[in-house]
Design a protein around this motif. Sequence first.
Motif, PDB file in Angstrom:
ATOM      1  N   LEU A   1       0.818  -1.204   0.000  1.00  0.00           N
ATOM      2  CA  LEU A   1       0.000   0.000   0.000  1.00  0.00           C
ATOM      3  C   LEU A   1       0.859   1.264   0.000  1.00  0.00           C
ATOM      4  CD1 LEU A   1      -3.091   0.780   0.382  1.00  0.00           C
ATOM      5  CD2 LEU A   1      -2.540   1.015   2.803  1.00  0.00           C
ATOM      6  N   LEU A   2       0.392   2.265  -0.726  1.00  0.00           N
ATOM      7  CA  LEU A   2       1.004   3.591  -0.714  1.00  0.00           C
ATOM      8  C   LEU A   2      -0.088   4.606  -0.405  1.00  0.00           C
ATOM      9  CD1 LEU A   2       3.361   5.599  -1.240  1.00  0.00           C
ATOM     10  CD2 LEU A   2       2.682   5.556  -3.670  1.00  0.00           C
ATOM     11  N   ILE A   3       0.123   5.412   0.631  1.00  0.00           N
ATOM     12  CA  ILE A   3      -0.834   6.455   0.983  1.00  0.00           C
ATOM     13  C   ILE A   3      -0.110   7.794   1.072  1.00  0.00           C
ATOM     14  CG2 ILE A   3      -2.193   4.797   2.334  1.00  0.00           C
ATOM     15  CD1 ILE A   3      -1.257   6.307   4.869  1.00  0.00           C
ATOM     16  N   GLU A   4      -0.889   8.876   1.017  1.00  0.00           N
ATOM     17  CA  GLU A   4      -0.362  10.198   1.336  1.00  0.00           C
ATOM     18  C   GLU A   4      -1.227  10.764   2.446  1.00  0.00           C
ATOM     19  OE1 GLU A   4       1.436  14.265  -0.683  1.00  0.00           O
ATOM     20  OE2 GLU A   4       0.403  12.784  -1.934  1.00  0.00           O
ATOM     21  N   ARG A   5      -0.556  11.309   3.472  1.00  0.00           N
ATOM     22  CA  ARG A   5      -1.239  11.722   4.697  1.00  0.00           C
ATOM     23  C   ARG A   5      -0.990  13.203   4.950  1.00  0.00           C
ATOM     24  NH1 ARG A   5       0.594   8.163   9.638  1.00  0.00           N
ATOM     25  NH2 ARG A   5      -0.911   6.712   8.724  1.00  0.00           N
TER      26      ARG A   5
END
Length: 203
Positions: free
Chosen positions: A78-82
């Motif tokens: 998974l790749l997220i931006e927060r």
Amino acid sequence: MTQLDWTKHLTGGRKHTFTTNEVILRPGMDREHFFVILQGRARIHLQHDQKELTLAYLKTEDIYVSHSRAWVSAESDLLIERWPLAQFKRLLSLEPMIALQVIQELGHLLHNTINVIEDLSFRSVSQRLSRALLLSSKHQQSESIDLPYNMQELAQQLGTSRQTLSTEFNQLIKQGLIKRLSRKKIKLLQPERLSNICEGFVS
């Protein structure tokens, strides 16, 4: 213009990668932020004493605001931006349509949560399993269905243990209601009887 073009309005974002089953959020962690899924899939769930109950899934481009006590774990790499939650308030003033997307996702989560509560309160494991099989058959428009989850994941969806679910599966096979075609493929032999079980007409 892509669906994620709204991110250009934000500052202070940080990208994070997670491996399958790694925890993204858990009770006690900082909840003053939100994130978007850039790649992969995540699972929203409750967890207590090594038991888990799946509430919903997040897919690419879904937004999640860390507003609840639910756990969130990576269902795949998974790749997220927060971003800090303050940035979300700013985003809504610049891109009001984002609010609609978040409301839709919250509505989906609430819908799934109500289904889970109804299942746990009013339906046996046999009824929950029969219902899940019938819904999969309806969505796939076939009585030969591909199970989207392994036995452990399905047990988490239905709020039971893997052992109990395996017992119920084997019981349906012995009764001639379903037939296992492969590890993740099932054929419904008597969908009308599965419907009766789901409705509580038979045990």
